[in-house]
Design an enzyme around this catalytic site. Structure first.
Site, PDB file in Angstrom:
ATOM      1  N   MET A 128       0.403  14.027  69.541  1.00  0.00           N
ATOM      2  CA  MET A 128      -0.270  13.243  68.718  1.00  0.00           C
ATOM      3  C   MET A 128      -2.041  13.822  68.935  1.00  0.00           C
ATOM      4  O   MET A 128      -2.437  13.671  70.060  1.00  0.00           O
ATOM      5  CB  MET A 128      -0.266  11.852  68.837  1.00  0.00           C
ATOM      6  CG  MET A 128       1.129  11.291  68.456  1.00  0.00           C
ATOM      7  SD  MET A 128       1.650  11.490  66.702  1.00  0.00           S
ATOM      8  CE  MET A 128      -0.039  10.701  65.798  1.00  0.00           C
ATOM      9  N   MET A 173       7.600   5.573  65.237  1.00  0.00           N
ATOM     10  CA  MET A 173       6.703   5.116  65.808  1.00  0.00           C
ATOM     11  C   MET A 173       7.086   3.518  66.154  1.00  0.00           C
ATOM     12  O   MET A 173       6.527   2.767  65.397  1.00  0.00           O
ATOM     13  CB  MET A 173       5.251   5.172  65.377  1.00  0.00           C
ATOM     14  CG  MET A 173       4.726   6.684  65.485  1.00  0.00           C
ATOM     15  SD  MET A 173       3.580   7.073  64.269  1.00  0.00           S
ATOM     16  CE  MET A 173       4.926   7.629  62.790  1.00  0.00           C
ATOM     17  N   HIS A 185       9.845  10.876  62.576  1.00  0.00           N
ATOM     18  CA  HIS A 185       8.910  10.493  63.623  1.00  0.00           C
ATOM     19  C   HIS A 185       8.860   9.106  63.692  1.00  0.00           C
ATOM     20  O   HIS A 185       8.271   8.308  62.875  1.00  0.00           O
ATOM     21  CB  HIS A 185       7.531  11.111  63.411  1.00  0.00           C
ATOM     22  CG  HIS A 185       6.455  10.871  64.488  1.00  0.00           C
ATOM     23  ND1 HIS A 185       5.059  10.662  64.014  1.00  0.00           N
ATOM     24  CD2 HIS A 185       6.715  10.189  65.582  1.00  0.00           C
ATOM     25  CE1 HIS A 185       4.409  10.245  65.045  1.00  0.00           C
ATOM     26  NE2 HIS A 185       5.233  10.036  66.162  1.00  0.00           N
ATOM     27  N   HIS A 198       7.740  15.694  56.952  1.00  0.00           N
ATOM     28  CA  HIS A 198       7.583  14.516  57.902  1.00  0.00           C
ATOM     29  C   HIS A 198       7.411  13.332  57.648  1.00  0.00           C
ATOM     30  O   HIS A 198       6.976  12.835  56.652  1.00  0.00           O
ATOM     31  CB  HIS A 198       5.912  14.769  58.698  1.00  0.00           C
ATOM     32  CG  HIS A 198       5.667  14.319  59.678  1.00  0.00           C
ATOM     33  ND1 HIS A 198       6.310  14.645  61.204  1.00  0.00           N
ATOM     34  CD2 HIS A 198       5.220  13.083  60.231  1.00  0.00           C
ATOM     35  CE1 HIS A 198       6.186  13.863  61.951  1.00  0.00           C
ATOM     36  NE2 HIS A 198       4.994  12.768  61.460  1.00  0.00           N
ATOM     37  N   SER A 203      -3.098  13.764  54.783  1.00  0.00           N
ATOM     38  CA  SER A 203      -4.139  13.700  53.866  1.00  0.00           C
ATOM     39  C   SER A 203      -4.569  15.174  53.207  1.00  0.00           C
ATOM     40  O   SER A 203      -4.850  15.136  52.252  1.00  0.00           O
ATOM     41  CB  SER A 203      -5.437  12.919  54.134  1.00  0.00           C
ATOM     42  OG  SER A 203      -5.753  13.089  55.715  1.00  0.00           O
ATOM     43  N   SER A 251       3.144  15.296  55.803  1.00  0.00           N
ATOM     44  CA  SER A 251       3.568  13.768  56.038  1.00  0.00           C
ATOM     45  C   SER A 251       3.451  12.874  54.616  1.00  0.00           C
ATOM     46  O   SER A 251       2.318  12.919  54.370  1.00  0.00           O
ATOM     47  CB  SER A 251       2.568  13.385  57.011  1.00  0.00           C
ATOM     48  OG  SER A 251       2.865  12.045  57.179  1.00  0.00           O
ATOM     49  N   ASP A 306       7.078   9.219  58.597  1.00  0.00           N
ATOM     50  CA  ASP A 306       6.618   8.598  59.678  1.00  0.00           C
ATOM     51  C   ASP A 306       7.282   7.073  59.589  1.00  0.00           C
ATOM     52  O   ASP A 306       6.931   6.433  58.562  1.00  0.00           O
ATOM     53  CB  ASP A 306       5.148   8.524  59.501  1.00  0.00           C
ATOM     54  CG  ASP A 306       4.383   9.676  60.011  1.00  0.00           C
ATOM     55  OD1 ASP A 306       4.760  10.127  61.217  1.00  0.00           O
ATOM     56  OD2 ASP A 306       3.520  10.146  59.239  1.00  0.00           O
ATOM     57  N   GLY A 346      -0.395   5.588  63.726  1.00  0.00           N
ATOM     58  CA  GLY A 346      -0.561   4.391  62.950  1.00  0.00           C
ATOM     59  C   GLY A 346      -0.992   4.629  61.383  1.00  0.00           C
ATOM     60  O   GLY A 346      -0.489   4.027  60.426  1.00  0.00           O
ATOM     61  N   PHE A 347      -1.978   5.642  61.369  1.00  0.00           N
ATOM     62  CA  PHE A 347      -2.424   5.709  60.228  1.00  0.00           C
ATOM     63  C   PHE A 347      -3.094   7.121  59.921  1.00  0.00           C
ATOM     64  O   PHE A 347      -3.226   8.003  60.639  1.00  0.00           O
ATOM     65  CB  PHE A 347      -3.876   4.723  60.030  1.00  0.00           C
ATOM     66  CG  PHE A 347      -3.862   3.400  60.080  1.00  0.00           C
ATOM     67  CD1 PHE A 347      -3.250   2.590  59.164  1.00  0.00           C
ATOM     68  CD2 PHE A 347      -3.812   2.924  61.460  1.00  0.00           C
ATOM     69  CE1 PHE A 347      -3.261   1.314  59.236  1.00  0.00           C
ATOM     70  CE2 PHE A 347      -3.579   1.565  61.665  1.00  0.00           C
ATOM     71  CZ  PHE A 347      -3.114   0.713  60.405  1.00  0.00           C
ATOM     72  N   ASP A 366       0.269  16.374  65.517  1.00  0.00           N
ATOM     73  CA  ASP A 366       0.183  15.529  64.316  1.00  0.00           C
ATOM     74  C   ASP A 366      -1.034  14.686  64.344  1.00  0.00           C
ATOM     75  O   ASP A 366      -1.251  13.985  65.248  1.00  0.00           O
ATOM     76  CB  ASP A 366       1.339  14.624  64.387  1.00  0.00           C
ATOM     77  CG  ASP A 366       1.836  13.537  63.253  1.00  0.00           C
ATOM     78  OD1 ASP A 366       0.822  13.771  62.453  1.00  0.00           O
ATOM     79  OD2 ASP A 366       2.450  12.743  63.501  1.00  0.00           O
ATOM     80  N   GLY A 367      -1.841  14.874  63.223  1.00  0.00           N
ATOM     81  CA  GLY A 367      -3.305  14.011  63.172  1.00  0.00           C
ATOM     82  C   GLY A 367      -4.289  14.846  62.743  1.00  0.00           C
ATOM     83  O   GLY A 367      -4.656  15.703  63.640  1.00  0.00           O
ATOM     84  N   MET A 377       7.055   3.186  60.978  1.00  0.00           N
ATOM     85  CA  MET A 377       6.204   2.379  61.906  1.00  0.00           C
ATOM     86  C   MET A 377       6.763   0.876  61.699  1.00  0.00           C
ATOM     87  O   MET A 377       7.150   0.578  60.640  1.00  0.00           O
ATOM     88  CB  MET A 377       4.634   2.501  61.352  1.00  0.00           C
ATOM     89  CG  MET A 377       4.044   4.091  61.215  1.00  0.00           C
ATOM     90  SD  MET A 377       2.500   3.979  60.940  1.00  0.00           S
ATOM     91  CE  MET A 377       2.168   5.736  60.669  1.00  0.00           C
TER      92      MET A 377
HETATM   93  C1  DX5 Z   1      -0.233   9.149  62.213  1.00  0.00           C
HETATM   94  C2  DX5 Z   1       1.205   9.809  61.411  1.00  0.00           C
HETATM   95  C3  DX5 Z   1       0.753  11.136  61.017  1.00  0.00           C
HETATM   96  C4  DX5 Z   1       0.045  10.990  59.669  1.00  0.00           C
HETATM   97  C5  DX5 Z   1      -1.078  12.210  59.557  1.00  0.00           C
HETATM   98  O1  DX5 Z   1       0.341   8.147  62.827  1.00  0.00           O
HETATM   99  O2  DX5 Z   1       2.088  10.185  62.602  1.00  0.00           O
HETATM  100  O3  DX5 Z   1       1.849  11.924  60.558  1.00  0.00           O
HETATM  101  O4  DX5 Z   1       0.568  11.120  58.429  1.00  0.00           O
HETATM  102  O5  DX5 Z   1      -1.747  12.077  58.836  1.00  0.00           O
HETATM  103  P1  DX5 Z   1      -3.072  13.045  58.508  1.00  0.00           P
HETATM  104  O6  DX5 Z   1      -2.870  14.523  58.348  1.00  0.00           O
HETATM  105  O7  DX5 Z   1      -3.939  12.379  57.482  1.00  0.00           O
HETATM  106  O8  DX5 Z   1      -3.906  12.845  59.750  1.00  0.00           O
HETATM  107 ZN    ZN Z   2       3.849  11.492  62.313  1.00  0.00          ZN
END
Ligand code: DX5
Ligand code: ZN
Length: 220
Positions: free
Chosen positions: A142, A69, A67, A34, A203, A9, A36, A147-148, A180-181, A38
């Site tokens: 998820m 959101m 993705h 990936h 991360s 991501s 994201d 969000g983060f 994801d997450g 938002m």
């Molecule tokens: C969160 C995102 C994820 C995020 C995952 O809302 O959809 O794709 O980048 O990050 P990590 O792997 O650090 O949880």
């Molecule tokens: Zn995502």
């Protein structure tokens, strides 16, 4: 189960050295990237627009796993398909979990030659989606509140993965189950044994050597 795909991501890319990071990512064994999106409404954060997707698509050989959101899923599905999404995943909740609306947007995405993905927040059930998995290319579960990046993995979502995997095997479908997450080398093991075949990791991948981190996720 199909071969496992890793989708780093780029939310977690180190933007102080983008070219270096993109080169490493391009040479890694990740098959998808990936992306994201938002909107600051559906989730309390803002990220990328379509022009950035076009740039990443030029810079990287991987498929773009987008993705969204966002509240206005129908509108932005088209915006990001126009910009080059190879996989377009929207949220079930953005369409009030209305199964007819979900199937109709999936059909529209597929008509454009793009893989159709449906995502659920950790507390949203997958039960209504299960009879329609033949119309969904990617079911994105998820494992953190969207969000983060950098949040801890919520293991209880694996019950939904197991349920969906059972239906996919029973009906011999090709639907992917993406998670994801909070994915790292430990949680990836749990996810793959529950039935996930597509792992998003932010991360964990970008905090170290990108290619080595991707390989460590592939060795599950
Ligand atoms: C969160 C995102 C994820 C995020 C995952 O809302 O959809 O794709 O980048 O990050 P990590 O792997 O650090 O949880
Ligand atoms: Zn995502």
């Amino acid at each position: 189960m199909q071969e496992v795909i890793i989708a780093p991501s780029i939310l977690s890319l180190d933007y102080s050295k983008p070219s270096e990071q993109l080169n490493e990512l391009a040479q890694s064994h990740a098959k998808w990237v990936h992306f994201d999106v938002m909107d600051g409404h559906f989730v309390p954060n803002l990220t990328f627009g379509p022009d950035l997707l076009k740039g990443f698509k030029k810079a990287l050989p991987q498929k773009m796993d987008v993705h969204i959101m966002v509240e206005d899923a129908r509108r932005y599905a088209d915006v990001f398909m126009d910009a080059g999404a190879d996989v377009l995943t929207f949220h079930s909740e953005a369409l009030n979990n209305d199964i007819d609306a979900i199937c109709s947007l999936c059909a529209h995405i597929r008509e454009r030659g793009v893989l159709a993905g449906v995502s659920v927040r950790p507390k949203t059930s997958v039960d209504a989606l299960l009879p329609h998995l033949d119309q969904i290319d990617v079911l994105l579960i998820m494992s953190v509140e969207p969000g983060f990046g950098g949040q801890p993995f919520m293991e209880d979502v694996l019950d939904k993965v197991k349920k969906a995997r059972a239906v996919i095997e029973e009906r011999n479908l090709s639907t992917r189950i993406e998670i994801d997450g909070g994915i790292n080398d430990q949680t990836a093991k749990l996810a793959v044994s529950a039935g996930c075949d597509t792992l998003v990791a932010g991360s964990y991948v970008f905090k170290k050597d990108i290619a080595a981190a991707v390989d460590s996720l592939l060795c599950q």
